[in-house]
Scaffold this active site. Structure first.
Site, short mmCIF file in Angstrom:
data_model
loop_
_atom_site.label_atom_id
_atom_site.label_comp_id
_atom_site.label_asym_id
_atom_site.label_seq_id
_atom_site.Cartn_x
_atom_site.Cartn_y
_atom_site.Cartn_z
N HIS A 83 0.83 -1.22 0.00
CA HIS A 83 0.00 0.00 0.00
C HIS A 83 0.86 1.26 0.00
O HIS A 83 0.39 2.32 -0.42
CB HIS A 83 -0.99 -0.01 1.16
CG HIS A 83 -0.43 0.30 2.51
ND1 HIS A 83 -0.16 -0.66 3.44
CD2 HIS A 83 -0.10 1.47 3.09
CE1 HIS A 83 0.30 -0.10 4.55
NE2 HIS A 83 0.36 1.20 4.35
N ASP A 126 -0.13 -7.59 1.37
CA ASP A 126 0.37 -6.21 1.48
C ASP A 126 1.90 -6.17 1.60
O ASP A 126 2.46 -5.78 2.63
CB ASP A 126 -0.28 -5.53 2.69
CG ASP A 126 -0.06 -4.02 2.71
OD1 ASP A 126 0.41 -3.48 1.70
OD2 ASP A 126 -0.37 -3.41 3.75
N GLN A 217 0.49 5.18 12.29
CA GLN A 217 0.70 5.77 10.98
C GLN A 217 2.13 6.25 10.83
O GLN A 217 2.73 6.76 11.77
CB GLN A 217 -0.25 6.94 10.74
CG GLN A 217 -1.71 6.55 10.68
CD GLN A 217 -2.37 6.70 12.02
OE1 GLN A 217 -1.81 6.33 13.04
NE2 GLN A 217 -3.58 7.24 12.03
N GLY A 218 2.68 6.08 9.64
CA GLY A 218 4.07 6.41 9.39
C GLY A 218 4.99 5.22 9.54
O GLY A 218 6.13 5.25 9.10
N ASP A 219 4.49 4.14 10.18
CA ASP A 219 5.27 2.92 10.35
C ASP A 219 5.04 1.90 9.23
O ASP A 219 5.71 0.87 9.18
CB ASP A 219 4.95 2.26 11.69
CG ASP A 219 5.41 3.08 12.88
OD1 ASP A 219 6.50 3.66 12.80
OD2 ASP A 219 4.67 3.16 13.87
N SER A 220 4.08 2.16 8.37
CA SER A 220 3.72 1.22 7.30
C SER A 220 4.95 0.69 6.58
O SER A 220 5.85 1.44 6.24
CB SER A 220 2.83 1.90 6.26
OG SER A 220 1.51 1.92 6.67
#
Length: 267
Positions: A83, A126, A217-220
């Protein structure tokens, strides 16, 4: 609302972008996927020497930029979340630094691919690969490849994983300039389906019942590594909020996509 942990930068690009907020892909239903804000929650400051496989990704989409994490799996390949790569035209990779916006070595590339079966509706498959044509200089101290699991390997319930990244420290919070880590145990998929009915066998979950520890969020795309073996078991994928009680985070299960990684990276 469910999070997926990418970060959009609302400034013109420069090599040292400092003002970033997180991009969160929210899976609400099959016809409603939104973006909003998300970092490691309930964790601690760490250094790149402790996790030399970790890299910071700045992803370009037109005039916008997004933040994700990734892991070095070989001199020429970085593993991340599929993603993170949607709609992206160029990727800037910072390797060998504890800090998101300085230090280490920065590489840029336009060579990357998502798993062909990636499903943005439920984040199945993913995973994605980023190719560094000139190669990453691996010194074994600040930059080092992380080992991957064997195809089909099972993850025992309660396996302790270390998750690292530069994402938000609280739900809808601010990204971290310093690399952070958190340790959480895996939970069974049957238990996790109480929170995520669409969970598949290519995904696993981790978290503590009381909440307070999670990726955000931001760790994806960042690595989830077994603290016992040092093997990367997953990549940060998505979740409902960040570190909420009774709601674990969801990770791509690398053992279930291992053959695709091998075919496309040689690793």
């Amino acid at each position: 609302m469910e999070k997926s942990y990418c970060v959009i930068v609302f400034l013109l690009f420069c090599l040292f972008i400092e003002d970033v907020v997180s991009r969160k892909r929210l899976y609400l239903d099959r016809n409603n996927v939104e973006n909003s804000d998300g970092k490691i929650v309930g964790g601690y400051n760490t250094t790149i020497q402790d996790v030399p496989y970790q890299v910071y990704l700045m992803l370009q989409m037109g005039t916008d930029y997004y933040q994700c994490g990734g892991s070095i799996i070989s001199e020429r390949y970085v593993l991340t979340a599929a993603h993170c790569l949607t709609g992206i035209t160029r990727i800037y990779v910072r390797a060998g630094s504890t800090l998101a916006m300085s230090g280490g070595t920065q590489y840029n590339t336009t060579r990357f691919r998502q798993h062909p079966f990636y499903n943005p509706m439920n984040f199945d498959y993913d995973v994605g690969l980023v190719n560094i044509p000139g190669g990453i200089a691996l010194d074994g101290i600040n930059t080092k490849a992380v080992p991957l699991p064997k195809a089909g390997a099972k993850i025992a319930n309660g396996t302790n994983i270390l998750v690292t990244g530069w994402g938000d420290t609280t739900e809808n919070g601010q990204v971290s300039p310093n690399l952070m880590g958190v340790q959480v145990p895996t939970v069974s998929n049957d238990e996790c389906r109480k929170s995520y009915s669409t969970l598949t066998s290519r995904q696993f979950c981790a978290g503590v019942p009381e909440g307070g520890k999670d990726s955000c969020q931001g760790d994806s795309g960042g690595p989830a590594v077994s603290t016992d073996t040092g093997i990367q078991l997953g990549t940060v994928s998505f979740g409902t909020g960040c570190a909420r009680p009774g709601i674990p985070g969801v990770y791509a299960n690398l053992a279930k996509v291992r053959r695709w990684i091998k075919r496309n990276s040689g690793v």
